[in-house]
Design a protein around this motif. Structure first.
Motif, PDB file in Angstrom:
ATOM      1  N   ASP A 147     -15.808 -31.763  25.815  1.00 37.23           N
ATOM      2  CA  ASP A 147     -15.375 -30.705  26.722  1.00 37.23           C
ATOM      3  C   ASP A 147     -14.092 -31.179  27.392  1.00 37.23           C
ATOM      4  N   ILE A 148     -12.964 -30.759  26.849  1.00 31.71           N
ATOM      5  CA  ILE A 148     -11.674 -31.235  27.358  1.00 31.71           C
ATOM      6  C   ILE A 148     -11.497 -30.806  28.813  1.00 31.71           C
ATOM      7  N   ASN A 149     -11.846 -29.575  29.100  1.00 30.11           N
ATOM      8  CA  ASN A 149     -11.910 -29.068  30.472  1.00 30.11           C
ATOM      9  C   ASN A 149     -12.843 -27.867  30.458  1.00 30.11           C
ATOM     10  N   ASP A 150     -12.820 -27.039  31.504  1.00 32.14           N
ATOM     11  CA  ASP A 150     -13.731 -25.893  31.565  1.00 32.14           C
ATOM     12  C   ASP A 150     -13.473 -24.886  30.451  1.00 32.14           C
ATOM     13  N   HIS A 151     -12.265 -24.879  29.883  1.00 31.64           N
ATOM     14  CA  HIS A 151     -11.885 -23.859  28.907  1.00 31.64           C
ATOM     15  C   HIS A 151     -11.919 -24.366  27.465  1.00 31.64           C
ATOM     16  N   TRP A 152     -11.502 -25.596  27.237  1.00 31.56           N
ATOM     17  CA  TRP A 152     -11.356 -26.119  25.878  1.00 31.56           C
ATOM     18  C   TRP A 152     -12.557 -26.973  25.486  1.00 31.56           C
ATOM     19  N   GLN A 153     -13.017 -26.794  24.234  1.00 27.43           N
ATOM     20  CA  GLN A 153     -14.044 -27.670  23.672  1.00 27.43           C
ATOM     21  C   GLN A 153     -13.743 -27.895  22.198  1.00 27.43           C
ATOM     22  N   VAL A 154     -13.932 -29.134  21.745  1.00 33.00           N
ATOM     23  CA  VAL A 154     -13.780 -29.452  20.334  1.00 33.00           C
ATOM     24  C   VAL A 154     -15.075 -30.094  19.851  1.00 33.00           C
ATOM     25  N   ASP A 155     -15.514 -29.703  18.656  1.00 35.52           N
ATOM     26  CA  ASP A 155     -16.768 -30.185  18.057  1.00 35.52           C
ATOM     27  C   ASP A 155     -16.462 -30.560  16.609  1.00 35.52           C
ATOM     28  N   VAL A 156     -16.557 -31.847  16.289  1.00 37.80           N
ATOM     29  CA  VAL A 156     -16.223 -32.342  14.956  1.00 37.80           C
ATOM     30  C   VAL A 156     -17.438 -33.068  14.377  1.00 37.80           C
TER      31      VAL A 156
END
Length: 748
Positions: free
Chosen positions: A627-636
């Motif tokens: 969870d980079i911040n409240d808006h961005w998320q990356v799932d690899v």
């Protein structure tokens, strides 16, 4: 073989007899509190502020227990809950105090993706039957999660269930505040009662170095059922009847482009526009009718891929389509999956009636299908076949509640076309000897008449008929658990509307485990072991497989988990026996509040099913969610697999990458990018038949979504896929799709 069956049967009978010695009754449950639910004829603004004065008059409930990691421990933080109703809605508010609000774990989330966040929740048993219920969760920013659950043989959850309700959350200087507004028409409950009693629990997930689960109910881990320990909420006098009607018109438009040869030019398809309509009618408080005309059953979200190299059985994918999800739990039987709705690929019409009256639950579904798939199983593998014709499908179930948590049910499924049919009739149930020991059972009979296509292409007989039986006895205690199971699946048993990937076998199994609990502040908060043994035979009496498995598990700080295990498997494949030894390690950790890491590593002597030999295999799966911040998320997620033959030659190397990037503009609006790439490099010299050395598959999807609720939404997106084999010099896209979808739920 016969001697082992006799020993196992005697062990089962002995365990059944043993459980009767310790039969207890419901009076042994922890004393339940009864709360009187306040009626306040006032609405709220659902904003997570709680500035309405009448909240002070609501029923107050304190979350006074810590259930995890310590049993009936002292909560590390204070949480207050408030509940009232106004005749049409149930209102719930939480004030969740936190000594350091900067450590609150939450982000803007899509529906049902908040499980790693701080959250608060309400669980309600609306029929007060201590068998099933609803769960509603909200994170500190207002993201929703809802679940349909059952508790007839341990806590089982269905995350695919979605209701239409309102929620909001606000982080404050003291912690956070959450408000919920749940319409009664989203629930099912007893009819024709002036006053109702519901089982309930309010809870909080407090995510720190360990996961604290706090609740209003102090659960006894020696009691297997949880709903039977719930407090009671009394009231709901003359609440509004749920004779509600919901109409959801849907407009979908898409254009499919393709290439006739690769490499080559795109051939643009026509824009295909479809109108559909879903109907949901709450005939009464406990009965719902669903119907659909020309439904949109497109999969808006791409399925998570799984490596299908060196396996003989079909991959299972979960159902995501709304028509099939509503009331799905009413069709579930004890031990067999008789209804797997992903086999109904392209219905044109559908109708479904589900409900519960007193101790009687019932469900009926009818559907047409223009693209019918069926699963053809054996004891060596399985695969899907397409019937290439329109079929009519029907499924029904009746269940009666017995005693405290027991059930008995009858299920049937039927699928037919002009020259084909498959029918299944089944009896199943569960019996609770006491608070810890349960017996589940199921028997089924299947009858099939196969079409000319199935007989010619798959070598099936014109008619097939077979039976299936299963028993499972379990004991779940605070510190240990035991199980014994038995399955007998006939060679010609086939459940064409269900999912039965393996037939023609008889299997017995024994197993158990033990857990030691430590303090929440310890480096290791709990540790356990589990071990089991299974043995199976073909119906002809030939040994198929014998397996021993055991593993150790450790839970600790940073929400860490470590599992180390060994498997020994003696397996018959095409009348050749192989000794396989497998070692595995799984580790997961949250090094920070915004990062989750996990890794699975397996080294094995495993069968090379393509070449029918024993090889050396290494398999891994690694995942990182940030969870980079409240808006961005990356799932690899990355899957890796390699197999070497006995001569030391590499047979194949496989890689699968699933990359997902999410940007949430706000709680309703999201942009999602999905990239999937699979690369299987085969050594042609290591195969006894011709294979392609290069096997690459690629897929991508970019989707913008705007969701007011689970049914009122808008999608706009693009997807494509491509591949490369030995005939192509590079990866080539072969299909692309532009699509949009708009639906609106009218609640009348």
């Amino acid at each position: 073989m016969q001697y082992l069956k006799i020993i196992t049967t005697h062990w089962l009978l002995a365990l059944v007899s043993f459980t009767f010695v310790f039969v207890t009754n419901s009076n042994a449950y922890a004393e339940q509190q009864h709360y009187s639910l306040t009626r306040i004829n006032k609405n709220i603004t659902v904003d997570g502020v709680m500035d309405e004065a009448h909240w002070q008059d609501a029923t107050y409930i304190a979350l006074q227990y810590q259930d995890e990691p310590n049993e009936k421990g002292v909560p590390p933080v204070k949480t207050d809950a408030y509940i009232y109703e106004d005749g049409t809605h149930l209102y719930v508010a939480f004030v969740a105090y936190d000594p350091d609000p900067s450590q609150i774990r939450a982000a803007l989330r899509d529906r049902d993706t908040l499980w790693q966040d701080d959250s608060v929740g309400l669980i309600i048993d609306t029929f007060n039957d201590e068998r099933s219920g609803y769960e509603f969760y909200v994170n500190p920013l207002g993201a929703q999660g809802d679940i349909r659950m059952t508790d007839t043989d341990g806590w089982q959850q269905d995350l695919s269930w979605n209701a239409i309700w309102d929620s909001a959350g606000q982080i404050t200087e003291q912690g956070y505040v959450v408000e919920m507004r749940i319409p009664f028409k989203a629930l099912r409950f007893a009819q024709n009662k002036q006053q109702l009693t519901w089982g309930f629990s309010v809870m909080r997930n407090y995510q720190r170095d360990v996961l604290y689960q706090l609740s209003s109910t102090g659960y006894d881990r020696d009691i297997k059922c949880s709903l039977c320990q719930f407090d009671k909420l009394v009231g709901f006098e003359n609440i509004a009847a749920s004779n509600n009607l919901q109409l959801t018109p849907t407009l979908t438009a898409l254009r499919n482009d393709s290439k006739t040869q690769l490499p080559g030019d795109w051939h643009n398809g026509d824009v295909d526009t479809e109108l559909g309509m879903d109907l949901r009618w709450g005939i009464s408080k406990d009965m719902v009718l669903n119907a659909t005309i020309n439904p949109d059953f497109s999969q808006v979200e791409t399925d998570s891929l799984a490596l299908d190299v060196n396996t003989t059985y079909s991959i299972y994918y979960a159902e995501k389509r709304p028509f099939f999800l509503d009331g799905a739990s009413y069709f579930k039987s004890s031990l067999f999956e008789l209804l797997y709705t992903r086999t109904i690929a392209q219905p044109t019409l559908g109708a479904k009636l589900t409900g519960k009256t007193g101790s009687h639950s019932y469900a009926l579904m009818l559907a047409d299908d223009d693209n019918s798939n069926i699963l053809l199983p054996s004891n060596q593998g399985s695969g899907f076949a397409n019937l290439n014709q329109t079929t009519k499908a029907a499924a029904g179930r009746y269940q009666y509640d017995i005693g405290q948590q027991g059930t008995i049910g009858v299920s049937t499924t039927h699928r037919e076309s002009d020259d084909y049919h498959n029918s299944v009739l089944s009896l199943d149930g569960s019996y609770w000897f006491n608070q810890s020991d349960t017996l589940s059972y199921q028997l089924a009979h299947a009858d099939s008449a196969n079409s000319a296509l199935l007989m010619e292409n798959y070598g099936l007989a014109a008619n097939q008929s077979g039976q299936a039986y299963a028993l499972k006895l379990t004991r779940d205690k605070r510190d240990y658990k035991l199980f014994a199971d038995y399955e007998n699946i006939g060679e010609d048993y086939r459940s064409d509307l269900g999912y039965q990937a393996k037939v023609d076998y008889e299997k017995v199994g024994l197993g158990g485990g033990q857990t030691w609990y430590r303090d929440e502040a310890d480096l290791i908060t709990s540790w356990s072991y589990e071990a089991d043994w299974h043995k199976s035979w073909a119906q002809s009496g030939e040994l198929l497989q014998q397996q021993y498995q055991g593993f150790l598990s450790f839970k600790g700080q940073k929400q860490s988990l470590l599992e180390v295990g060994l498997v020994h498997r003696y397996e018959n494949y095409n009348s050749q026996f192989y000794n396989q030894n497998i070692g595995f390690v799984f580790a997961a950790i949250k090094p920070t509040k915004d990062l989750r890491l996990s890794s699975y590593i397996e080294y094995a002597k495993r069968i090379d099913y393509s070449n029918e030999q024993l090889g050396d295999a290494i398999d891994t799966q690694t995942q990182a969610v940030w969870d980079i911040n409240d808006h961005w998320q990356v799932d690899v997620t990355h899957n890796y697999s390699q197999l070497d033959n006995p001569q030391g030659e590499r047979v194949f190397t496989a890689n699968l990458v699933d990359f997902r990037l999410y940007y949430k503009f706000n709680m309703r609006s999201m942009l999602k990018l999905i990239l999937q790439f699979e690369d299987i490099d085969r050594n042609e010299a290591a195969y006894y038949f011709q294979v392609s050395q290069i096997n690459k598959d690629y897929g991508s999807q970019l989707v913008y979504s705007y969701k007011i609720n689970a049914q009122t939404l808008f999608y706009l997106g693009y997807s494509d896929k491509g591949y490369q084999d030995d005939s192509l010099r590079s990866l080539e896209r072969e299909q692309r799709t532009f699509f949009t979808k708009l639906s609106y739920a009218w609640q009348l």
